[in-house]
Design a protein around this motif. Structure first.
Motif, PDB file in Angstrom:
ATOM      1  N   ASP A  83       0.827  -1.214   0.000  1.00 48.31           N
ATOM      2  CA  ASP A  83       0.000   0.000   0.000  1.00 48.31           C
ATOM      3  C   ASP A  83       0.859   1.261   0.000  1.00 48.31           C
ATOM      4  O   ASP A  83       0.599   2.203  -0.756  1.00 48.31           O
ATOM      5  CB  ASP A  83      -0.921   0.046   1.236  1.00 48.31           C
ATOM      6  CG  ASP A  83      -2.100  -0.904   1.120  1.00 48.31           C
ATOM      7  OD1 ASP A  83      -2.451  -1.313   0.000  1.00 48.31           O
ATOM      8  OD2 ASP A  83      -2.679  -1.226   2.175  1.00 48.31           O
ATOM      9  N   LEU A  84       1.877   1.291   0.852  1.00 44.19           N
ATOM     10  CA  LEU A  84       2.720   2.483   0.946  1.00 44.19           C
ATOM     11  C   LEU A  84       3.555   2.689  -0.312  1.00 44.19           C
ATOM     12  O   LEU A  84       3.695   3.824  -0.781  1.00 44.19           O
ATOM     13  CB  LEU A  84       3.606   2.414   2.193  1.00 44.19           C
ATOM     14  CG  LEU A  84       2.860   2.381   3.530  1.00 44.19           C
ATOM     15  CD1 LEU A  84       3.847   2.323   4.679  1.00 44.19           C
ATOM     16  CD2 LEU A  84       1.922   3.560   3.676  1.00 44.19           C
ATOM     17  N   GLU A  85       4.084   1.611  -0.854  1.00 43.55           N
ATOM     18  CA  GLU A  85       4.848   1.732  -2.103  1.00 43.55           C
ATOM     19  C   GLU A  85       3.953   2.217  -3.230  1.00 43.55           C
ATOM     20  O   GLU A  85       4.366   3.033  -4.058  1.00 43.55           O
ATOM     21  CB  GLU A  85       5.507   0.398  -2.474  1.00 43.55           C
ATOM     22  CG  GLU A  85       6.725   0.081  -1.641  1.00 43.55           C
ATOM     23  CD  GLU A  85       7.373  -1.237  -2.018  1.00 43.55           C
ATOM     24  OE1 GLU A  85       6.921  -1.909  -2.980  1.00 43.55           O
ATOM     25  OE2 GLU A  85       8.351  -1.610  -1.349  1.00 43.55           O
ATOM     26  N   HIS A  86       2.722   1.729  -3.252  1.00 43.06           N
ATOM     27  CA  HIS A  86       1.774   2.170  -4.279  1.00 43.06           C
ATOM     28  C   HIS A  86       1.473   3.661  -4.112  1.00 43.06           C
ATOM     29  O   HIS A  86       1.453   4.413  -5.097  1.00 43.06           O
ATOM     30  CB  HIS A  86       0.486   1.340  -4.207  1.00 43.06           C
ATOM     31  CG  HIS A  86      -0.488   1.664  -5.280  1.00 43.06           C
ATOM     32  ND1 HIS A  86      -0.298   1.319  -6.593  1.00 43.06           N
ATOM     33  CD2 HIS A  86      -1.673   2.326  -5.231  1.00 43.06           C
ATOM     34  CE1 HIS A  86      -1.314   1.749  -7.315  1.00 43.06           C
ATOM     35  NE2 HIS A  86      -2.164   2.368  -6.514  1.00 43.06           N
ATOM     36  N   GLY A  87       1.258   4.094  -2.878  1.00 41.54           N
ATOM     37  CA  GLY A  87       1.011   5.516  -2.616  1.00 41.54           C
ATOM     38  C   GLY A  87       2.190   6.378  -3.042  1.00 41.54           C
ATOM     39  O   GLY A  87       2.006   7.432  -3.665  1.00 41.54           O
ATOM     40  N   GLU A  88       3.394   5.939  -2.714  1.00 40.26           N
ATOM     41  CA  GLU A  88       4.594   6.683  -3.107  1.00 40.26           C
ATOM     42  C   GLU A  88       4.759   6.704  -4.626  1.00 40.26           C
ATOM     43  O   GLU A  88       5.137   7.723  -5.206  1.00 40.26           O
ATOM     44  CB  GLU A  88       5.837   6.090  -2.433  1.00 40.26           C
ATOM     45  CG  GLU A  88       5.872   6.353  -0.946  1.00 40.26           C
ATOM     46  CD  GLU A  88       6.987   5.623  -0.213  1.00 40.26           C
ATOM     47  OE1 GLU A  88       7.786   4.911  -0.868  1.00 40.26           O
ATOM     48  OE2 GLU A  88       7.051   5.759   1.016  1.00 40.26           O
ATOM     49  N   HIS A  89       4.455   5.582  -5.266  1.00 32.84           N
ATOM     50  CA  HIS A  89       4.527   5.521  -6.729  1.00 32.84           C
ATOM     51  C   HIS A  89       3.534   6.516  -7.351  1.00 32.84           C
ATOM     52  O   HIS A  89       3.868   7.208  -8.314  1.00 32.84           O
ATOM     53  CB  HIS A  89       4.233   4.101  -7.221  1.00 32.84           C
ATOM     54  CG  HIS A  89       4.137   3.982  -8.706  1.00 32.84           C
ATOM     55  ND1 HIS A  89       5.242   4.048  -9.526  1.00 32.84           N
ATOM     56  CD2 HIS A  89       3.063   3.840  -9.524  1.00 32.84           C
ATOM     57  CE1 HIS A  89       4.844   3.950 -10.784  1.00 32.84           C
ATOM     58  NE2 HIS A  89       3.531   3.814 -10.803  1.00 32.84           N
TER      59      HIS A  89
END
Length: 147
Positions: A68-74
């Motif tokens: 989830d966090l990597e997706h948000g950062e992406h």
């Protein structure tokens, strides 16, 4: 106020500015509004990652939230690319509004996912007290980034 309300308020502010761009009648108005939007989005994304996303990451086993966090950062990175694309398109051209609409779509998509998926995940791991403290931390971070 907790971090969820604080972030939602930021999202609503940018959405309102974007709606003003779509209704504006001159390139000068659009440009002034866009510059404000760009600043808001950059400061918001950086401060959010350094405070809210970090707090979620710290409060969990990393595997539980990593995707989830990597997706948000992406998505933050994609929005920055869209900001650059809008910045590099002549404001007087018909193309500018189309490129801006692509940015708006990317922001709307990110906001929807963040306010549902990431908020839901965060509420599993962050206490109400942590969510309140994060408001102060994010506000301080925003001021430092903007300075």
């Amino acid at each position: 106020m907790d971090i969820y309300q604080y972030i939602t308020r930021d999202h609503e502010k940018v959405d309102g500015l974007m709606e003003q761009v779509l209704k504006s009648e001159t390139a000068g108005q659009r440009e002034a509004l866009f510059l404000e939007i760009k600043e808001e989005l950059i400061v918001h994304a950086e401060s959010e990652e350094r405070t809210f996303y970090k707090a979620i990451d710290d409060a969990t086993n990393k595997e539980a939230v990593e995707e989830d966090l990597e997706h948000g950062e992406h998505e933050h990175e994609e929005i920055e690319k869209q900001l650059d694309k809008v910045s590099n398109t002549p404001i007087e051209s018909d193309e500018w509004l189309e490129v801006f609409k692509e940015l708006k779509h990317a922001v709307d998509h990110h906001v929807e996912e963040e306010e549902s998926d990431i908020f839901k995940r965060a509420k599993q791991y962050l206490t109400a007290e942590q969510a309140e403290v994060l408001v102060t931390e994010m506000e301080k971070e925003k001021q430092a980034i903007a300075a």
